[in-house]
Write an enzyme that holds these catalytic residues in place. Structure first.
Site, PDB file in Angstrom:
ATOM      1  N   LYS A   1       0.882  -1.275  -0.063  1.00 17.99           N
ATOM      2  CA  LYS A   1       0.069   0.074   0.044  1.00 17.99           C
ATOM      3  C   LYS A   1       0.857   1.299   0.033  1.00 17.99           C
ATOM      4  CE  LYS A   1      -2.098  -1.601   3.677  1.00 17.99           C
ATOM      5  NZ  LYS A   1      -2.951  -1.973   4.688  1.00 17.99           N
TER       6      LYS A   1
ATOM      7  N   THR B   1      -8.316   8.583   9.728  1.00 17.52           N
ATOM      8  CA  THR B   1      -7.952   7.103   8.984  1.00 17.52           C
ATOM      9  C   THR B   1      -7.721   5.993   9.763  1.00 17.52           C
ATOM     10  OG1 THR B   1      -5.688   7.979   9.524  1.00 17.52           O
ATOM     11  CG2 THR B   1      -6.566   8.800   7.327  1.00 17.52           C
TER      12      THR B   1
ATOM     13  N   GLY C   1      -8.268   2.619  11.283  1.00  9.35           N
ATOM     14  CA  GLY C   1      -8.865   1.332  10.645  1.00  9.35           C
ATOM     15  C   GLY C   1      -8.982   1.110   9.009  1.00  9.35           C
ATOM     16  N   THR C   2      -8.248   2.269   8.421  1.00  6.90           N
ATOM     17  CA  THR C   2      -8.516   2.086   6.875  1.00  6.90           C
ATOM     18  C   THR C   2      -7.764   0.747   6.233  1.00  6.90           C
ATOM     19  OG1 THR C   2      -6.460   3.535   6.910  1.00  6.90           O
ATOM     20  CG2 THR C   2      -8.467   4.568   6.476  1.00  6.90           C
ATOM     21  N   GLY C   3      -6.564   0.487   6.887  1.00  6.62           N
ATOM     22  CA  GLY C   3      -6.025  -0.806   6.534  1.00  6.62           C
ATOM     23  C   GLY C   3      -6.959  -2.354   6.701  1.00  6.62           C
ATOM     24  N   CYS C   4      -7.752  -2.179   8.153  1.00  3.62           N
ATOM     25  CA  CYS C   4      -8.518  -3.221   8.383  1.00  3.62           C
ATOM     26  C   CYS C   4      -9.833  -3.209   7.225  1.00  3.62           C
ATOM     27  CB  CYS C   4      -9.285  -3.078   9.668  1.00  3.62           C
ATOM     28  SG  CYS C   4      -8.003  -2.965  10.868  1.00  3.62           S
TER      29      CYS C   4
END
Length: 266
Positions: A173, A205, A207-210
């Site tokens: 990412k 932002t 929790g964006t990866g989750c």
């Protein structure tokens, strides 16, 4: 209806972890299930406490899901100990689980540490080799590859190293001052694809990866090819960020968030 399982930690503020995963999977049109690895006391500012489940209880949760409602995809997030990692890997191999997405979480967006060093070593040994896709951000890709990333060529080198070292496809990412929001898919067959994005000026932002990894899992569960699954997930999270929801003031455009369901649930 297609199904997906999240194996991750609970976020008491609801923005990351299994809460974010379940919301995302539901809005992307699959039935969401969970196996909790740990309870956390956290919010968008940081993690103040972590209480792990026992390996035996995690095993029982995973068994309960697979023995009744077999998931079409599995997303793995926060796993804070080596013993828990080993249980997850053993049970997923036992059930011949498909479409395993590993979000190799080391540090929360807030900067709080979420995994012990031995847990990360176990993740590399046991989980990445059985993953269909790993979704590291820039710091995580550096940690997994040993490659310092300062530009997009560094992303390519790191993703290639991870794919070859662990035998899984890799979505590295972007962001983190490397580029706007361009993500790189490097596949085990040596091919690669860039997913172009635009950075959204939104400080929310957490929790964006989750959310991204869960949306990918949902799309794979629905039978999409990996590039399409990633592209649709990227569009989904960009739409959520562009809505500029700010729960701290209680006046965010919630209608826009839930409007995403009709667009991405198919």
């Amino acid at each position: 209806m297609k199904t997906a399982l999240t194996i991750a930690g609970s976020d008491s503020s609801g923005g990351a972890g299994i809460q974010a995963d379940i919301k995302t999977m539901t809005l992307n049109g699959v039935y969401a299930m969970s196996a909790v690895t740990a309870l956390t006391a956290q919010n968008t500012m940081g993690v103040t406490a972590v209480s792990e489940v026992t390996p035996e209880f995690l095993r029982q949760q995973i068994d309960a899901v697979f023995e009744d409602i077999r998931p079409d995809a599995v997303k793995i997030g926060m796993v804070s100990s080596a013993a828990l990692v080993e249980v997850i890997a053993e049970r997923l191999i036992h059930y011949n689980a498909e479409n395993i997405i590993v979000d190799p979480v080391a540090v929360a967006t807030s900067g709080s540490s979420l995994s012990a060093p031995e847990a990360y070593e176990a993740l590399k040994k046991h989980l990445l080799p059985i993953a269909a896709l790993a979704t590291p951000n820039i710091p995580e890709a550096e940690l997994l590859s040993g490659v310092k990333i300062t530009d997009e060529s560094g992303m390519m080198s790191a993703a290639k190293t991870i794919a070859e070292r662990f035998g899984c496809n890799v979505l590295c990412k972007g962001g983190h001052s490397i580029n706007d929001a361009n993500d790189l898919l490097f596949r085990m067959n040596g091919t690669h694809h860039w997913f172009m994005g635009k950075r959204v000026d939104n400080h929310n932002t957490h929790g964006t990866g989750c959310t991204l990894s869960s949306a990918i899992a949902a799309n794979l569960a629905k039978g999409m090819a990996m590039p399409e699954a990633i592209q649709r997930a990227k569009e989904y999270i960009s739409g959520a960020l562009e809505s500029m929801l700010d729960l701290g003031h209680g006046n965010g455009p919630l209608d826009h968030i839930f409007d995403l369901k009709s667009k991405y649930a198919e």
